[in-house]
Design a protein around this motif. Structure first.
Motif, PDB file in Angstrom:
ATOM      1  N   UNK A 100      21.761 -44.020  20.388  1.00  0.00           N
ATOM      2  CA  UNK A 100      20.629 -43.505  21.154  1.00  0.00           C
ATOM      3  C   UNK A 100      19.891 -42.381  20.440  1.00  0.00           C
ATOM      4  N   UNK A 101      20.484 -41.790  19.448  1.00  0.00           N
ATOM      5  CA  UNK A 101      19.845 -40.724  18.674  1.00  0.00           C
ATOM      6  C   UNK A 101      19.125 -41.248  17.436  1.00  0.00           C
ATOM      7  N   UNK A 102      19.261 -42.523  17.188  1.00  0.00           N
ATOM      8  CA  UNK A 102      18.658 -43.101  15.974  1.00  0.00           C
ATOM      9  C   UNK A 102      17.140 -43.129  16.091  1.00  0.00           C
ATOM     10  N   UNK A 103      16.486 -42.766  14.990  1.00  0.00           N
ATOM     11  CA  UNK A 103      15.033 -42.814  14.908  1.00  0.00           C
ATOM     12  C   UNK A 103      14.653 -43.941  13.947  1.00  0.00           C
ATOM     13  N   UNK A 104      13.783 -44.837  14.413  1.00  0.00           N
ATOM     14  CA  UNK A 104      13.464 -46.008  13.593  1.00  0.00           C
ATOM     15  C   UNK A 104      12.727 -45.645  12.311  1.00  0.00           C
ATOM     16  N   UNK A 105      12.264 -44.424  12.212  1.00  0.00           N
ATOM     17  CA  UNK A 105      11.647 -43.980  10.956  1.00  0.00           C
ATOM     18  C   UNK A 105      12.677 -43.774   9.842  1.00  0.00           C
ATOM     19  N   UNK A 106      13.952 -43.882  10.186  1.00  0.00           N
ATOM     20  CA  UNK A 106      15.006 -43.747   9.169  1.00  0.00           C
ATOM     21  C   UNK A 106      15.026 -44.944   8.220  1.00  0.00           C
ATOM     22  N   UNK A 107      14.465 -46.058   8.649  1.00  0.00           N
ATOM     23  CA  UNK A 107      14.421 -47.243   7.788  1.00  0.00           C
ATOM     24  C   UNK A 107      13.455 -47.000   6.630  1.00  0.00           C
ATOM     25  N   UNK A 108      13.676 -47.639   5.471  1.00  0.00           N
ATOM     26  CA  UNK A 108      14.730 -48.622   5.168  1.00  0.00           C
ATOM     27  C   UNK A 108      16.035 -48.003   4.650  1.00  0.00           C
ATOM     28  N   UNK A 109      16.027 -46.671   4.417  1.00  0.00           N
ATOM     29  CA  UNK A 109      17.233 -46.046   3.865  1.00  0.00           C
ATOM     30  C   UNK A 109      18.438 -46.193   4.795  1.00  0.00           C
ATOM     31  N   UNK A 110      18.180 -46.075   6.114  1.00  0.00           N
ATOM     32  CA  UNK A 110      19.262 -46.173   7.097  1.00  0.00           C
ATOM     33  C   UNK A 110      18.823 -47.107   8.215  1.00  0.00           C
ATOM     34  N   UNK A 111      19.549 -48.194   8.396  1.00  0.00           N
ATOM     35  CA  UNK A 111      19.288 -49.104   9.514  1.00  0.00           C
ATOM     36  C   UNK A 111      20.143 -48.680  10.707  1.00  0.00           C
ATOM     37  N   UNK A 112      19.813 -49.175  11.879  1.00  0.00           N
ATOM     38  CA  UNK A 112      20.565 -48.780  13.063  1.00  0.00           C
ATOM     39  C   UNK A 112      22.015 -49.263  13.000  1.00  0.00           C
ATOM     40  N   UNK A 113      22.258 -50.357  12.312  1.00  0.00           N
ATOM     41  CA  UNK A 113      23.636 -50.859  12.180  1.00  0.00           C
ATOM     42  C   UNK A 113      24.467 -49.978  11.243  1.00  0.00           C
ATOM     43  N   UNK A 114      23.804 -49.165  10.421  1.00  0.00           N
ATOM     44  CA  UNK A 114      24.514 -48.254   9.513  1.00  0.00           C
ATOM     45  C   UNK A 114      24.667 -46.853  10.096  1.00  0.00           C
ATOM     46  N   UNK A 115      24.047 -46.612  11.218  1.00  0.00           N
ATOM     47  CA  UNK A 115      24.049 -45.281  11.842  1.00  0.00           C
ATOM     48  C   UNK A 115      25.465 -44.934  12.317  1.00  0.00           C
ATOM     49  N   UNK A 116      25.961 -43.767  11.916  1.00  0.00           N
ATOM     50  CA  UNK A 116      27.319 -43.369  12.256  1.00  0.00           C
ATOM     51  C   UNK A 116      27.345 -41.960  12.845  1.00  0.00           C
ATOM     52  N   UNK A 117      28.439 -41.684  13.542  1.00  0.00           N
ATOM     53  CA  UNK A 117      28.659 -40.384  14.155  1.00  0.00           C
ATOM     54  C   UNK A 117      30.075 -39.925  13.843  1.00  0.00           C
ATOM     55  N   UNK A 118      30.260 -38.626  13.664  1.00  0.00           N
ATOM     56  CA  UNK A 118      31.599 -38.110  13.381  1.00  0.00           C
ATOM     57  C   UNK A 118      31.673 -36.615  13.598  1.00  0.00           C
ATOM     58  N   UNK A 119      32.894 -36.103  13.627  1.00  0.00           N
ATOM     59  CA  UNK A 119      33.108 -34.671  13.792  1.00  0.00           C
ATOM     60  C   UNK A 119      32.609 -33.916  12.567  1.00  0.00           C
ATOM     61  N   UNK A 120      32.197 -32.697  12.804  1.00  0.00           N
ATOM     62  CA  UNK A 120      31.655 -31.869  11.721  1.00  0.00           C
ATOM     63  C   UNK A 120      32.723 -31.496  10.700  1.00  0.00           C
ATOM     64  N   UNK A 121      33.963 -31.354  11.120  1.00  0.00           N
ATOM     65  CA  UNK A 121      35.019 -30.797  10.270  1.00  0.00           C
ATOM     66  C   UNK A 121      35.673 -31.905   9.473  1.00  0.00           C
ATOM     67  N   UNK A 122      35.491 -31.882   8.180  1.00  0.00           N
ATOM     68  CA  UNK A 122      35.889 -32.990   7.317  1.00  0.00           C
ATOM     69  C   UNK A 122      36.775 -32.511   6.177  1.00  0.00           C
TER      70      UNK A 122
END
Length: 385
Positions: free
Chosen positions: A242-264
């Motif tokens: 729901x946070x994906x912006x379609x202007x992210x294409x073509x570098x990032x498609x919605x199927x590649x959109x990921x979420x994760x914790x900040x601490x890595x």
């Protein structure tokens, strides 16, 4: 007539006698000139040797000197490349720092005995109230870790010279939660840590984090892992796709959109990937703004696209979401009991190097400053240090 005949018979022609005498005198003069020249050469050599020893000059003549320096004099020895910076303070801006930190050797074998280190990177607002706990955790393991602190620029640390945190602050800028400046701070920490060629693994921590095990277990757990630890999952809900912006294409498609914790936690290869990125950065900077929280999406999405096979898709930092809300629970002094610490490390299931494991979290947050005293009291028995 008689005298001429006598002279002729005896072979004593006056003209011949004169030429003979001149030929004898000429070699003698040449020898004298050569001897004088030889003496001058010896004298000049003696004077030159004296001048070198006395004044450190090789000649009394002034000659123009080229500004060109041979390559080996400019580069110096290997120490220049393998020794960590003597100070973390520098005048490089972010562009210069990221460029410098992106240098990476292509040969896998190092031409020196390299001891891989863990870089503990603290992203803080100011002081480290749990610092004494970390001091105890790190004691006796010098040479196996590095410390880096990114704090508010106006904060002035007052660590004693004996502290592991002494002079470990890096040049910092303001970092705002949920904005690209937060990711900038994380990249800044990674870039400064990459300047030490011996740093192999990089752990992002906050001032409210604690270690859940002793240093030896954590060090070997991280070093022996085939994967880096970053959560990167596909959330189909409003806080994910729901946070994906379609202007992210073509570098990032919605199927590649990921979420994760900040601490890595990432290895050196992925740390370089994060620091050197310019393609994904521009997209996220422009099209992921609150209510799209870029620190939850930028690195997980980018690394999934670039090196998805190298991440474990989980974090090493445990938090408690059971109390609800936009942020995980903050623990106070009253929370720190033996049962609590047992719960923090027990009843977990995960994969470690593709094998089932119950050791899933190495760190935990969020701990208030008031928890320091009970943590120090219980650490030896329950945390192993």
């Amino acid at each position: 007539m008689q005298s001429r005949a006598l002279s002729t018979e005896e072979g004593k022609d006056p003209a011949n006698t004169s030429r003979t005498n001149q030929s004898r005198v000429l070699p003698l003069r040449l020898l004298q000139i050569f001897g004088l020249f030889l003496a001058l050469c010896v004298a000049f050599s003696v004077i030159s040797v004296y001048m070198i020893k006395r004044f450190g000059v090789s000649t009394t003549l002034t000659s123009p000197q080229s500004s060109f320096q041979p390559c080996y004099e400019e580069v110096g020895g290997l120490d220049r490349w393998i020794k960590p910076p003597s100070t973390l303070l520098h005048t490089m801006n972010d562009t210069e720092l990221f460029w410098r930190a992106s240098f990476s050797p292509k040969m896998k074998q190092y031409p020196f005995q390299r001891v891989p280190k863990v870089a503990f990177m603290f992203l803080t607002k100011g002081p480290l109230p749990l610092g004494p706990l970390w001091e105890r955790f790190l004691k006796g393991h010098e040479g196996l870790y590095s410390i880096y602190i990114h704090s508010t620029p106006s904060f002035r640390a007052n660590f004693p010279a004996s502290s592991v945190f002494y002079r470990r602050q890096i040049p910092s800028k303001v970092a705002e939660w949920g904005k690209m400046s937060m990711c900038d701070a994380e990249r800044r920490l990674l870039a400064n840590a990459l300047l030490d060629i011996s740093n192999e693994r990089f752990v992002l921590l906050s001032e409210s984090c604690i270690p859940l095990y002793n240093f030896t277990l954590i060090y070997h757990y991280i070093m022996k892992s085939k994967y880096s630890f970053m959560g990167a999952f596909d959330d189909p809900g409003p806080h994910g796709r729901g946070r994906y912006n379609w202007n992210m294409k073509p570098e990032v498609s919605i199927s590649q959109w990921r979420k994760g914790a900040q601490w890595f936690e990432v290895n050196r290869k992925l740390a370089v990937n994060i620091v050197e990125d310019t393609t994904f950065y521009k997209k996220f900077e422009e099209f992921c703004k609150p209510a799209c929280y870029v620190d939850e999406h930028y690195f997980p999405t980018m690394l999934t696209i670039q090196s998805g096979n190298l991440i474990a898709n989980r974090s090493l930092t445990w938090v408690d979401w059971s109390r609800g809300g936009a942020h995980p629970a903050t623990f106070g002094k009253a929370d720190i009991t033996e049962e609590f610490l047992h719960r923090a490390v027990s009843n977990h299931k995960c994969l470690y190097n593709n094998q089932p494991s119950s050791t899933c979290f190495l760190f935990a947050r969020k701990f208030a400053p008031s928890t320091l005293e009970p943590l120090l009291q219980l650490a030896h028995k329950h945390l192993g240090f």
